[in-house]
Design a protein around this motif. Structure first.
Motif, PDB file in Angstrom:
ATOM      1  N   HIS A 186      29.262  35.646 -24.740  1.00 38.73           N
ATOM      2  CA  HIS A 186      28.018  35.668 -23.972  1.00 38.73           C
ATOM      3  C   HIS A 186      27.741  34.256 -23.470  1.00 38.73           C
ATOM      4  O   HIS A 186      27.866  33.285 -24.230  1.00 38.73           O
ATOM      5  N   ARG A 238      18.139  47.177 -21.515  1.00 39.80           N
ATOM      6  CA  ARG A 238      19.248  46.265 -21.239  1.00 39.80           C
ATOM      7  C   ARG A 238      19.033  44.934 -21.954  1.00 39.80           C
ATOM      8  O   ARG A 238      19.966  44.356 -22.521  1.00 39.80           O
ATOM      9  N   ALA A 239      17.797  44.437 -21.917  1.00 38.38           N
ATOM     10  CA  ALA A 239      17.508  43.164 -22.569  1.00 38.38           C
ATOM     11  C   ALA A 239      17.765  43.245 -24.069  1.00 38.38           C
ATOM     12  O   ALA A 239      18.249  42.282 -24.690  1.00 38.38           O
ATOM     13  N   ASP A 246      21.522  43.260 -24.663  1.00 41.06           N
ATOM     14  CA  ASP A 246      22.032  41.938 -24.329  1.00 41.06           C
ATOM     15  C   ASP A 246      21.713  40.945 -25.446  1.00 41.06           C
ATOM     16  O   ASP A 246      22.524  40.062 -25.753  1.00 41.06           O
ATOM     17  N   HIS A 270      24.314  41.365 -27.948  1.00 41.26           N
ATOM     18  CA  HIS A 270      25.548  40.739 -27.469  1.00 41.26           C
ATOM     19  C   HIS A 270      25.496  39.234 -27.724  1.00 41.26           C
ATOM     20  O   HIS A 270      26.501  38.604 -28.069  1.00 41.26           O
ATOM     21  N   ARG A 271      24.319  38.630 -27.599  1.00 35.73           N
ATOM     22  CA  ARG A 271      24.187  37.186 -27.806  1.00 35.73           C
ATOM     23  C   ARG A 271      24.539  36.787 -29.242  1.00 35.73           C
ATOM     24  O   ARG A 271      25.007  35.671 -29.468  1.00 35.73           O
ATOM     25  N   TRP A 328      28.195  45.971 -27.697  1.00 34.07           N
ATOM     26  CA  TRP A 328      26.984  45.470 -27.031  1.00 34.07           C
ATOM     27  C   TRP A 328      27.285  44.937 -25.647  1.00 34.07           C
ATOM     28  O   TRP A 328      26.443  45.019 -24.742  1.00 34.07           O
ATOM     29  N   TRP A 329      28.467  44.431 -25.448  1.00 41.41           N
ATOM     30  CA  TRP A 329      28.909  44.040 -24.102  1.00 41.41           C
ATOM     31  C   TRP A 329      29.071  45.286 -23.227  1.00 41.41           C
ATOM     32  O   TRP A 329      28.615  45.324 -22.083  1.00 41.41           O
ATOM     33  N   THR A 340      25.668  46.752 -22.325  1.00 41.57           N
ATOM     34  CA  THR A 340      25.014  46.015 -21.243  1.00 41.57           C
ATOM     35  C   THR A 340      25.514  46.493 -19.881  1.00 41.57           C
ATOM     36  O   THR A 340      24.733  46.683 -18.948  1.00 41.57           O
ATOM     37  N   ASP A 391      23.529  48.133 -16.688  1.00 38.71           N
ATOM     38  CA  ASP A 391      23.705  47.605 -15.329  1.00 38.71           C
ATOM     39  C   ASP A 391      23.975  48.747 -14.351  1.00 38.71           C
ATOM     40  O   ASP A 391      23.434  48.778 -13.237  1.00 38.71           O
TER      41      ASP A 391
END
Length: 252
Positions: A144, A185-186, A189, A192-193, A205-206, A209, A213
């Motif tokens: 990320h 989405r947030a 994401d 993912h972070r 998690w990638w 996201t 999208d």
């Protein structure tokens, strides 16, 4: 992804079990029909499902389970036609596993025509290709661009907060209120972070996201409806992570 070495170990066993099923079906259709001939077939298929699952062939496992289910529920259908359909499906699975053992790519969508026929036997006309689609989610995760590290003592609270955010967004989305998909989405994401601190499948998690999208690009109603069960499973995964649990690669 299937382990080719393990696959070589179980391919003979799978081939023998599927041959036994086909032999019994052939004797049954040669008549006069004897229900006792078919009785052991679901158990043979159950053993095949276990072997396929062991080597990571999730799509083929789902297909085999569908065949087993159809064999266990022949009472409400035209038995002769159903048994012929099941025989074609067993042959398709046998050829699929044989192809994999000889180096062919694992593309379970090749089984979809036979899978659709078997699903219809069970009164499931809505079977789709996505039933056999199991993307590999255990590989290396793209880093990320804004990755963070959360203190371990604070990780559970962080995950719980993101799950709450995801749930608020999903509720808004289901009510056709603005901002729901953006919140969802947030939330994914944010996971993912911190993926480096999470158990496998970290790539989930990638991938999630990317799902949002696509939805934000304006997916049609049918596609959006198909995505809702995936959103529920993402919610359950967040719940388990926040509680300290771990899931395997079958999340999607």
């Amino acid at each position: 992804m299937a382990d080719t070495t393990l696959l070589s170990w179980i391919s003979t066993e799978v081939d023998q079990a599927l041959n036994l099923v086909r032999e019994r079906i052939a004797r049954y259709t040669a008549g006069p029909p004897d229900e006792a001939l078919l009785a052991p077939c679901p158990e043979h298929l159950h053993q095949v499902s276990g072997a396929l699952r062991m080597v990571g062939l999730a799509g083929a496992t789902r297909f085999c389970e569908a065949i087993e289910g159809a064999l266990r529920n022949l009472d409400a259908v035209d038995r002769a036609a159903a048994v012929a359909t099941i025989d074609r499906a067993v042959l398709a699975l046998k050829q699929f596993v044989d192809d994999l053992a000889h180096g062919k790519a694992n593309v379970p969508l090749r089984l979809y025509p036979a899978y659709r026929e078997v699903a219809e036997l069970q009164g499931n006309p809505d079977a789709s290709e996505k039933d056999l689609f199991f993307p590999e989610a255990a590989g290396p995760v793209p880093a990320h661009p804004d990755a963070v590290s959360v203190p371990q003592a604070e990780l559970a609270a962080y995950l719980s907060a993101q799950r709450s955010r995801f749930q608020r967004g999903m509720l808004a989305w289901l009510r056709s209120q603005p901002g729901g998909l953006e919140e969802m989405r947030a939330a994914v994401d944010a996971l993912h972070r911190v993926a480096a601190q999470l158990p496998e499948p970290r790539a989930l998690w990638w991938v999630a996201t990317a799902l949002f999208d696509a939805l934000l690009e304006g997916a049609d109603s049918e596609w959006a409806a198909a995505a809702r069960p995936l959103c529920n499973r993402l919610d359950f995964q967040m719940r388990d992570l926040a509680a300290g649990g771990q899931k395997g690669n079958d999340v999607l």
